[in-house]
Design a protein around this motif. Structure first.
Motif, PDB file in Angstrom:
ATOM      1  N   VAL A  43       0.862  -1.341  -0.152  1.00 23.65           N
ATOM      2  CA  VAL A  43       0.119  -0.061   0.184  1.00 23.65           C
ATOM      3  C   VAL A  43       1.027   1.244  -0.241  1.00 23.65           C
ATOM      4  O   VAL A  43       1.886   1.231   0.673  1.00 23.65           O
ATOM      5  N   CYS A  44       0.191   2.252  -0.859  1.00 25.72           N
ATOM      6  CA  CYS A  44       1.419   3.534  -0.740  1.00 25.72           C
ATOM      7  C   CYS A  44       1.154   3.877   0.255  1.00 25.72           C
ATOM      8  O   CYS A  44       0.207   3.895   0.884  1.00 25.72           O
ATOM      9  N   PRO A  45       2.475   4.715   0.757  1.00 23.81           N
ATOM     10  CA  PRO A  45       2.684   5.510   1.641  1.00 23.81           C
ATOM     11  C   PRO A  45       2.087   7.052   2.027  1.00 23.81           C
ATOM     12  O   PRO A  45       1.236   7.243   3.433  1.00 23.81           O
ATOM     13  N   HIS A  46       1.616   7.726   0.820  1.00 25.68           N
ATOM     14  CA  HIS A  46       0.319   8.162   1.286  1.00 25.68           C
ATOM     15  C   HIS A  46      -0.679   8.510   1.008  1.00 25.68           C
ATOM     16  O   HIS A  46      -1.523   9.589   1.654  1.00 25.68           O
ATOM     17  N   SER A  47      -1.465   7.366   0.445  1.00 25.14           N
ATOM     18  CA  SER A  47      -2.826   7.592   0.183  1.00 25.14           C
ATOM     19  C   SER A  47      -3.284   6.210   0.707  1.00 25.14           C
ATOM     20  O   SER A  47      -4.382   5.923   0.838  1.00 25.14           O
ATOM     21  N   ASN A  48      -2.523   5.256   1.481  1.00 26.96           N
ATOM     22  CA  ASN A  48      -3.326   3.968   1.547  1.00 26.96           C
ATOM     23  C   ASN A  48      -3.799   2.883   1.148  1.00 26.96           C
ATOM     24  O   ASN A  48      -4.230   2.738   0.615  1.00 26.96           O
ATOM     25  N   GLY A  58      10.874  -2.955 -13.264  1.00 20.28           N
ATOM     26  CA  GLY A  58      12.608  -4.223 -13.067  1.00 20.28           C
ATOM     27  C   GLY A  58      13.384  -3.145 -11.812  1.00 20.28           C
ATOM     28  O   GLY A  58      14.355  -4.381 -11.223  1.00 20.28           O
ATOM     29  N   ARG A  59      12.988  -1.872 -11.506  1.00 20.76           N
ATOM     30  CA  ARG A  59      13.970  -1.450 -10.422  1.00 20.76           C
ATOM     31  C   ARG A  59      13.060   0.062  -9.861  1.00 20.76           C
ATOM     32  O   ARG A  59      12.990  -0.307  -7.909  1.00 20.76           O
ATOM     33  N   VAL A  60      12.226   0.283 -10.199  1.00 22.42           N
ATOM     34  CA  VAL A  60      11.538   1.475  -9.902  1.00 22.42           C
ATOM     35  C   VAL A  60      10.002   1.554 -10.133  1.00 22.42           C
ATOM     36  O   VAL A  60       9.673   0.212 -10.794  1.00 22.42           O
ATOM     37  N   LEU A  61       9.163   1.049  -8.348  1.00 21.80           N
ATOM     38  CA  LEU A  61       8.185   0.805  -8.431  1.00 21.80           C
ATOM     39  C   LEU A  61       7.497   2.246  -8.226  1.00 21.80           C
ATOM     40  O   LEU A  61       7.916   3.259  -8.002  1.00 21.80           O
ATOM     41  N   THR A  62       5.846   2.842  -9.366  1.00 21.22           N
ATOM     42  CA  THR A  62       5.273   4.187  -9.558  1.00 21.22           C
ATOM     43  C   THR A  62       3.781   3.871  -8.971  1.00 21.22           C
ATOM     44  O   THR A  62       3.548   2.735  -9.532  1.00 21.22           O
ATOM     45  N   CYS A  63       3.813   4.181  -8.279  1.00 25.23           N
ATOM     46  CA  CYS A  63       2.270   4.181  -7.124  1.00 25.23           C
ATOM     47  C   CYS A  63       1.456   5.226  -9.068  1.00 25.23           C
ATOM     48  O   CYS A  63       1.593   6.165  -9.451  1.00 25.23           O
ATOM     49  N   GLY A  67       1.804   8.896  -8.450  1.00 22.63           N
ATOM     50  CA  GLY A  67       3.232   8.943  -9.236  1.00 22.63           C
ATOM     51  C   GLY A  67       4.375   9.072  -8.601  1.00 22.63           C
ATOM     52  O   GLY A  67       5.522   8.959  -8.419  1.00 22.63           O
ATOM     53  N   TRP A  68       4.474   8.580  -6.875  1.00 23.03           N
ATOM     54  CA  TRP A  68       5.530   8.502  -5.864  1.00 23.03           C
ATOM     55  C   TRP A  68       5.977   7.556  -6.552  1.00 23.03           C
ATOM     56  O   TRP A  68       5.334   5.999  -6.837  1.00 23.03           O
ATOM     57  N   THR A  69       7.472   7.380  -6.558  1.00 19.69           N
ATOM     58  CA  THR A  69       8.124   6.354  -6.841  1.00 19.69           C
ATOM     59  C   THR A  69       8.983   5.861  -5.502  1.00 19.69           C
ATOM     60  O   THR A  69      10.081   6.606  -4.992  1.00 19.69           O
ATOM     61  N   PRO A  77      12.598   5.631  -0.880  1.00 19.16           N
ATOM     62  CA  PRO A  77      12.129   6.770  -1.196  1.00 19.16           C
ATOM     63  C   PRO A  77      12.665   7.816  -2.611  1.00 19.16           C
ATOM     64  O   PRO A  77      14.261   7.660  -2.148  1.00 19.16           O
ATOM     65  N   ILE A  78      11.729   7.202  -3.764  1.00 16.06           N
ATOM     66  CA  ILE A  78      12.712   8.309  -4.843  1.00 16.06           C
ATOM     67  C   ILE A  78      12.495   9.711  -4.694  1.00 16.06           C
ATOM     68  O   ILE A  78      13.105  10.480  -4.757  1.00 16.06           O
ATOM     69  N   GLU A  79      11.429   9.617  -5.259  1.00 13.43           N
ATOM     70  CA  GLU A  79      10.699  11.068  -5.669  1.00 13.43           C
ATOM     71  C   GLU A  79       9.199  11.026  -5.326  1.00 13.43           C
ATOM     72  O   GLU A  79       8.574   9.944  -5.268  1.00 13.43           O
TER      73      GLU A  79
END
Length: 111
Positions: A43-48, A58-63, A67-69, A77-79
């Motif tokens: 679950v996204c830490p921003h919006s649950n 393959g390396r980066v997960l994008t919500c 769009g959090w990554t 966290p990346i961005e």
């Protein structure tokens, strides 16, 4: 306590899948260039929001919601640099993947 979740062959290098352990949604990923499976909160830490429709390159997960990554080699966290993903212990035995959720709680960004 480790719980069997799937066969290791169902998560190829650069791939991910969602599993459920003790009513917790978990991302099981094998980042490119890594040799270990990693398990993170699903679950996204921003919006649950569930990350079931998240993009994984393959390396980066994008919500898919905002769009959090995150870098799934570490869960960092990346961005934006807001909140990491909680990581669960993983082990592979006889071709099966096991995850331990005991004592690990999902992380959430400050409101």
């Amino acid at each position: 306590m480790f719980t069997r979740v799937c066969k290791a062959e169902t998560v190829p290098e650069g791939g991910m899948r969602l599993v459920i352990v003790d009513a917790r949604l978990i991302i099981l990923a094998c980042p490119e260039g890594g040799d270990d499976l990693r398990a993170f909160q699903g679950v996204c830490p921003h919006s649950n929001s569930p990350l079931s429709e998240a993009d994984f390159d393959g390396r980066v997960l994008t919500c898919p919601v905002h769009g959090w990554t995150w870098d799934l080699t570490s869960g960092a966290p990346i961005e934006p640099q807001e909140s990491a993903l909680a990581e669960y212990p993983v082990k592979v035995e006889d071709g099966s993947v096991y995850i331990d959720v005991e004592g690990v709680v999902p992380l959430f960004a400050a409101p």
